[in-house]
Scaffold this motif. Structure first.
Motif, PDB file in Angstrom:
ATOM      1  N   LEU A 162       0.852  -1.050  -0.040  1.00 20.88           N
ATOM      2  CA  LEU A 162      -0.212  -0.072   0.038  1.00 20.88           C
ATOM      3  C   LEU A 162       0.919   1.019   0.207  1.00 20.88           C
ATOM      4  O   LEU A 162       1.949   1.471   0.584  1.00 20.88           O
ATOM      5  N   LEU A 163       0.435   2.142  -0.957  1.00 19.68           N
ATOM      6  CA  LEU A 163       1.344   3.627  -0.938  1.00 19.68           C
ATOM      7  C   LEU A 163       0.474   4.558  -0.426  1.00 19.68           C
ATOM      8  O   LEU A 163      -0.690   4.709  -0.881  1.00 19.68           O
ATOM      9  N   PHE A 164       1.031   5.343   0.528  1.00 20.39           N
ATOM     10  CA  PHE A 164       0.262   6.515   1.093  1.00 20.39           C
ATOM     11  C   PHE A 164       0.916   7.607   0.916  1.00 20.39           C
ATOM     12  O   PHE A 164       2.071   7.889   1.169  1.00 20.39           O
ATOM     13  N   PHE A 165      -0.001   8.421   0.050  1.00 14.66           N
ATOM     14  CA  PHE A 165       0.628   9.851  -0.215  1.00 14.66           C
ATOM     15  C   PHE A 165      -0.063  10.924   0.712  1.00 14.66           C
ATOM     16  O   PHE A 165      -1.296  11.173   0.746  1.00 14.66           O
ATOM     17  N   TYR A 166       0.882  11.642   1.216  1.00 15.68           N
ATOM     18  CA  TYR A 166       0.441  12.708   2.373  1.00 15.68           C
ATOM     19  C   TYR A 166       0.664  14.043   1.678  1.00 15.68           C
ATOM     20  O   TYR A 166       1.859  14.377   1.144  1.00 15.68           O
ATOM     21  N   ASN A 167       0.016  14.857   1.929  1.00 14.89           N
ATOM     22  CA  ASN A 167       0.094  16.550   1.567  1.00 14.89           C
ATOM     23  C   ASN A 167       1.117  16.866   2.120  1.00 14.89           C
ATOM     24  O   ASN A 167       1.108  17.014   3.527  1.00 14.89           O
ATOM     25  N   ALA A 168       2.187  17.310   1.705  1.00 13.16           N
ATOM     26  CA  ALA A 168       3.309  17.866   2.234  1.00 13.16           C
ATOM     27  C   ALA A 168       2.975  19.165   3.079  1.00 13.16           C
ATOM     28  O   ALA A 168       3.716  19.554   4.063  1.00 13.16           O
ATOM     29  N   ALA A 169       1.795  19.929   2.729  1.00 16.10           N
ATOM     30  CA  ALA A 169       1.411  20.896   3.779  1.00 16.10           C
ATOM     31  C   ALA A 169       0.831  20.754   5.148  1.00 16.10           C
ATOM     32  O   ALA A 169       1.041  21.223   5.917  1.00 16.10           O
ATOM     33  N   ASP A 170       0.844  19.221   5.293  1.00 20.54           N
ATOM     34  CA  ASP A 170       0.631  18.607   6.663  1.00 20.54           C
ATOM     35  C   ASP A 170       1.686  18.493   7.342  1.00 20.54           C
ATOM     36  O   ASP A 170       1.913  17.764   8.359  1.00 20.54           O
ATOM     37  N   SER A 171       2.866  18.950   6.999  1.00 18.07           N
ATOM     38  CA  SER A 171       4.245  18.444   7.420  1.00 18.07           C
ATOM     39  C   SER A 171       4.241  19.119   8.899  1.00 18.07           C
ATOM     40  O   SER A 171       5.196  18.652   9.741  1.00 18.07           O
ATOM     41  N   ALA A 172       3.437  19.747   9.496  1.00 20.37           N
ATOM     42  CA  ALA A 172       3.389  20.133  10.867  1.00 20.37           C
ATOM     43  C   ALA A 172       3.190  18.956  12.045  1.00 20.37           C
ATOM     44  O   ALA A 172       3.707  19.261  13.103  1.00 20.37           O
ATOM     45  N   PHE A 173       2.512  18.044  11.284  1.00 21.63           N
ATOM     46  CA  PHE A 173       2.310  16.819  12.247  1.00 21.63           C
ATOM     47  C   PHE A 173       3.480  15.801  12.220  1.00 21.63           C
ATOM     48  O   PHE A 173       3.364  14.590  12.494  1.00 21.63           O
ATOM     49  N   VAL A 220      13.042  12.831  25.382  1.00 19.65           N
ATOM     50  CA  VAL A 220      12.289  12.238  24.596  1.00 19.65           C
ATOM     51  C   VAL A 220      12.443  12.677  23.315  1.00 19.65           C
ATOM     52  O   VAL A 220      12.068  13.580  22.836  1.00 19.65           O
ATOM     53  N   PRO A 221      13.018  11.851  22.371  1.00 18.21           N
ATOM     54  CA  PRO A 221      13.520  12.469  21.186  1.00 18.21           C
ATOM     55  C   PRO A 221      12.320  12.578  20.298  1.00 18.21           C
ATOM     56  O   PRO A 221      11.252  11.658  20.559  1.00 18.21           O
ATOM     57  N   ALA A 222      12.401  13.325  19.101  1.00 18.91           N
ATOM     58  CA  ALA A 222      11.134  13.292  18.100  1.00 18.91           C
ATOM     59  C   ALA A 222      11.287  12.112  17.116  1.00 18.91           C
ATOM     60  O   ALA A 222      12.364  11.731  17.021  1.00 18.91           O
ATOM     61  N   PHE A 223      10.098  12.069  16.493  1.00 13.81           N
ATOM     62  CA  PHE A 223      10.221  10.984  15.216  1.00 13.81           C
ATOM     63  C   PHE A 223       9.149  11.192  14.381  1.00 13.81           C
ATOM     64  O   PHE A 223       8.206  12.100  14.556  1.00 13.81           O
ATOM     65  N   ASP A 224       9.225  10.639  13.156  1.00  9.75           N
ATOM     66  CA  ASP A 224       8.341  10.755  12.100  1.00  9.75           C
ATOM     67  C   ASP A 224       7.194  10.107  12.371  1.00  9.75           C
ATOM     68  O   ASP A 224       6.816   8.924  12.438  1.00  9.75           O
ATOM     69  N   SER A 225       5.870  10.811  12.764  1.00 14.81           N
ATOM     70  CA  SER A 225       4.740  10.437  12.970  1.00 14.81           C
ATOM     71  C   SER A 225       3.508  10.397  12.021  1.00 14.81           C
ATOM     72  O   SER A 225       2.695  10.329  12.576  1.00 14.81           O
ATOM     73  N   THR A 226       4.082  10.714  10.768  1.00 11.62           N
ATOM     74  CA  THR A 226       3.150  10.962   9.837  1.00 11.62           C
ATOM     75  C   THR A 226       2.013   9.608   9.655  1.00 11.62           C
ATOM     76  O   THR A 226       1.166   9.979   9.672  1.00 11.62           O
ATOM     77  N   LEU A 227       2.419   8.566   9.677  1.00  9.73           N
ATOM     78  CA  LEU A 227       1.790   7.334   9.732  1.00  9.73           C
ATOM     79  C   LEU A 227       0.734   7.085  10.828  1.00  9.73           C
ATOM     80  O   LEU A 227      -0.128   6.464  10.456  1.00  9.73           O
ATOM     81  N   PHE A 228       1.057   7.893  11.714  1.00 10.56           N
ATOM     82  CA  PHE A 228       0.132   7.604  12.963  1.00 10.56           C
ATOM     83  C   PHE A 228      -0.940   8.882  13.252  1.00 10.56           C
ATOM     84  O   PHE A 228      -1.774   8.750  13.732  1.00 10.56           O
ATOM     85  N   ASN A 229      -0.583  10.015  12.931  1.00  9.88           N
ATOM     86  CA  ASN A 229      -1.214  11.237  13.019  1.00  9.88           C
ATOM     87  C   ASN A 229      -2.054  11.931  11.978  1.00  9.88           C
ATOM     88  O   ASN A 229      -2.682  12.760  12.280  1.00  9.88           O
ATOM     89  N   VAL A 230      -1.522  11.444  10.780  1.00 14.78           N
ATOM     90  CA  VAL A 230      -2.056  12.295   9.636  1.00 14.78           C
ATOM     91  C   VAL A 230      -2.886  11.134   8.820  1.00 14.78           C
ATOM     92  O   VAL A 230      -2.323  10.037   8.500  1.00 14.78           O
ATOM     93  N   LYS A 231      -4.092  11.238   8.259  1.00 21.48           N
ATOM     94  CA  LYS A 231      -4.678  10.522   7.325  1.00 21.48           C
ATOM     95  C   LYS A 231      -4.371  10.770   5.773  1.00 21.48           C
ATOM     96  O   LYS A 231      -3.952  11.758   5.184  1.00 21.48           O
TER      97      LYS A 231
END
Length: 702
Positions: free
Chosen positions: A178-189, A206-217
């Motif tokens: 499955l390929l997920f395409f996210y609008n780059a404008a949502d980069s705040a998430f 608590v380091p930061a991490f890429d949470s795109t797959l969890f917080n953005v549809k």
């Protein structure tokens, strides 16, 4: 059929040239449906006993029509030229973008009724993807890649992007990704803390991490075909962040530690990608294309929750501990009544998430249930690592096998018979339970030496009693010096090495009671005769390595045709390396760019947005990755690592795929030729058999 899809357009989306170019893929599908319809018409009146139906259903009409704009309805009906059925719709059917409530599908007449139960977003292009779930009712021929597209606004988004998903280590294509395409404008998430990574020594770290797959549809979803190629349709000409998941559970959700994942660094706009060719693969029966982007998939174990998932005692002297994540932090481990110095720890896996505890205690001193406690760091409900103490109760009971039961009952009957006859019964000697596996049999590879694998760790050994003899001419026998050492990976395995003479015969003698294991068992005498392999029966592959830099490190892996590991060279730098005693046949050379020089391949991290170490298969100019090895052949190849591991370029990926496809087609043609020849031979045999039994008017049979 082949169609060029141009994505380099930068003017307004309403331009006529854009509309013509963006319709390329839809034209391909229309031609496919049309040709299939003509074939359907030709077969409608086929008599019984004719050729088997191998054609998928053909779309006749839809209400509302395909690519409807300003859609505001709740029901869609798609009619076909024959009765259809739905298979595996839970796995195959999905919407893009995701609807909170999935549409319901109902087979009705010669068509499919789709009821939309969700509230649709305004000015959004929706695609209902059926995958291979829609099939004809008789033979189950799937209509692969079928989609129904509509828009709730005045326009249909119609940009395309193609790509290729591959396993980062094995280099095999990953199918149905499955390929997920996210609008780059949502980069705040994109950056949020993940408590599971906090340092136990510094809970505030608590380091930061890429949470795109969890917080953005995702704004759009596509799916790769079996060859790993995907064609994402109905995209906008905007910047996207692209992720891929293998989705092993078919729930259209990324599950860390369960699903493979891949991601691209940076953003990608379909309007700025190079043109690509798309065509219908008649051997696989689905659309495929030249890729524009390339994703390397890997298993990210950094997300796994830490816990003691299982503890058991499968053998009297063995305890197994299974943890949910690699590298568990264990503060204390106590087994009541057992001295800690008598516990032998074996780390079974690289990440130490599976641990064996061997109890070096006499059997009669071990209770049926060993009790104890373990204190380790576990993730709590908010994914914070906290120390916990867990009680252990490790029970073991000897279970008699069916064979042992039969033997015991047999001996009991013989004892009763002897007693009735007034005779003294002497039970047979029990077989020695000491188990081992010795590789010194037949022909032995001198570079692999002799291995002795035991069921239990060895706690005592008198290696001075072992003798190794080499046979010379006539009656000559020569005592050979050897070295016996424990394997660096498997603690129950020992390696006997010597200065072997190729083609010579040897004898290994191990007297009884040389070895003592943790179960208190000693070996019987062991004798083995073997011959050291002669290089004339094998091939040698010599690899001349030119590193990217003087300090660059690599791992060379020799594989067979089925990708099984044959030999491996670690910590490789610029120089010459030889794989000797290679069995004649086809082999491959896989190379790992060992960035951290640890002798192993390191996976990537979605947490840290780090790609996995690169792995490449050596491919000569012929384009076939297989290297043909023959007996007594010495093949030399030169590998320029700067060229092999140059920055990934999509034209290189396309070139590799073209070569692989040519090789695949050549093999497919050869397989079909052999199959046709076998069928012809069978027909000839049947005809000859029929002729031999034919009636002869002059008398008898021919």
């Amino acid at each position: 059929m082949m169609k060029e899809v141009k994505n380099g357009y930068r003017r307004s989306r309403g331009d006529g040239r854009w509309r013509r170019l963006a319709a390329g893929m839809q034209a391909c599908m229309a031609i496919l449906f049309g040709s299939a319809f003509l074939c359907h018409c030709a077969r409608q009146g086929a008599p019984q006993g004719g050729p088997k139906d191998s054609l998928p259903p053909v779309v006749m009409w839809a209400q509302p029509a395909f690519n409807t704009t300003n859609f505001n309805g709740k029901r869609i009906y798609i009619a076909f030229d024959e009765y259809v059925q739905l298979k595996d719709q839970q796995k195959e059917f999905f919407t893009s973008p995701v609807m909170k409530n999935k549409p319901t599908l109902l087979v009705k007449g010669r068509g499919i009724q789709i009821d939309i139960t969700d509230t649709l977003k305004p000015n959004t292009t929706y695609a209902l993807n059926f995958g291979s779930s829609l099939c004809d009712n008789n033979e189950g021929n799937p209509l692969n890649g079928f989609r129904y597209v509509f828009s709730t606004g005045p326009e249909i988004d119609s940009m395309f992007m193609s790509g290729y998903t591959v396993d980062a280590y094995s280099k095999d294509s990953v199918s149905k990704t499955l390929l997920f395409f996210y609008n780059a404008a949502d980069s705040a998430f994109l950056r949020k803390p993940y408590l599971a990574l906090s340092d136990p020594q510094r809970p505030d770290s608590v380091p930061a991490f890429d949470s795109t797959l969890f917080n953005v549809k995702p704004a759009f979803i596509a799916r790769a075909e079996n060859n790993g190629i995907f064609i994402a349709q109905n995209l906008k000409p905007i910047d996207y962040r692209v992720y891929a998941i293998e989705d092993g559970n078919s729930n259209f959700t990324y599950e860390p530690g369960v699903d493979k994942v891949g991601f691209l660094d940076g953003v990608y706009n379909p309007a700025e990608q190079p043109d690509f060719m798309a065509w219908f693969d008649t051997t696989r029966m689905y659309m495929t294309a030249e890729p524009q982007i390339y994703l390397r998939m890997f298993m990210d174990k950094g997300f796994q929750r830490q816990n003691l998932s299982s503890s058991k005692r499968p053998q009297q002297h063995k305890v197994e501990l299974y943890f949910g994540a690699p590298n568990p932090r264990i503060d204390t481990l106590v087994l009541e009544g057992i001295d800690s110095t008598q516990i032998i720890t074996e780390y079974v896996t690289r990440g130490r998430d599976t641990i064996n505890l061997w109890l070096n205690v006499p059997s009669e001193q071990l209770p049926d249930t060993v009790k104890g406690r373990i204190t380790y760091w576990k993730h709590d409900s908010i994914n914070q690592l906290q120390p916990v103490t867990q009680q252990l109760a490790l029970a073991w009971k000897y279970i008699e096998s069916k064979e042992e039961q039969k033997e015991r009952e047999k001996q009991e009957r013989e004892k009763e018979r002897a007693e009735r006859a007034g005779e003294t019964y002497t039970p047979p000697a029990k077989p020695n339970p000491f188990q081992y596996k010795l590789s010194a049999k037949g022909d032995v590879n001198p570079e692999e030496n002799i291995s002795i694998s035991f069921d239990y760790p060895i706690v005592e050994m008198d290696s001075t009693r072992i003798s190794l003899i080499r046979y010379g001419e006539g009656e000559a026998r020569y005592k050979v010096r050897y070295r016996l050492s424990q394997d660096t990976v498997d603690m129950k395995k020992w390696i006997l090495s010597a200065a072997w003479s190729e083609g010579q015969k040897y004898q290994l003698m191990i007297p009884d009671s040389v070895f003592l294991n943790v179960a208190g068992e000693r070996n019987d005498s062991i004798k083995s005769d073997f011959t050291i392999m002669s290089p004339e029966k094998f091939g040698t592959l010599t690899v001349k390595v030119t590193g990217k830099t003087d300090g660059a490190c690599y791992v060379l892996q020799l594989l067979n045709e089925k990708n099984a590991l044959l030999q491996e060279k670690k910590y490789v730098h610029s120089g010459v390396y030889s794989f000797r005693f290679v069995t004649p046949g086809n082999v491959k050379l896989r190379i790992i760019e060992d960035v951290n020089a640890n002798g192993e391949w390191d996976s990537g991290s979605l947490l840290q947005h780090r790609q996995p170490e690169r792995v490449e298969i050596y491919v000569p100019e012929s384009g076939d990755e297989l290297i043909v090895m023959k007996a007594n052949w010495d093949i030399e190849i030169t590998v320029d690592m700067a060229r092999l591991f140059r920055p990934l370029d999509i034209e290189d990926i396309r070139g590799q795929l073209r070569k692989q496809e040519m090789v695949r087609l050549e093999r497919l043609i050869e397989e079909r030729r052999k199959k046709a020849l076998e069928q012809q031979n069978q027909q000839n045999q049947q005809m000859n058999s029929s002729s031999a039994g034919a009636f002869n008017p002059t008398g008898g049979f021919n």
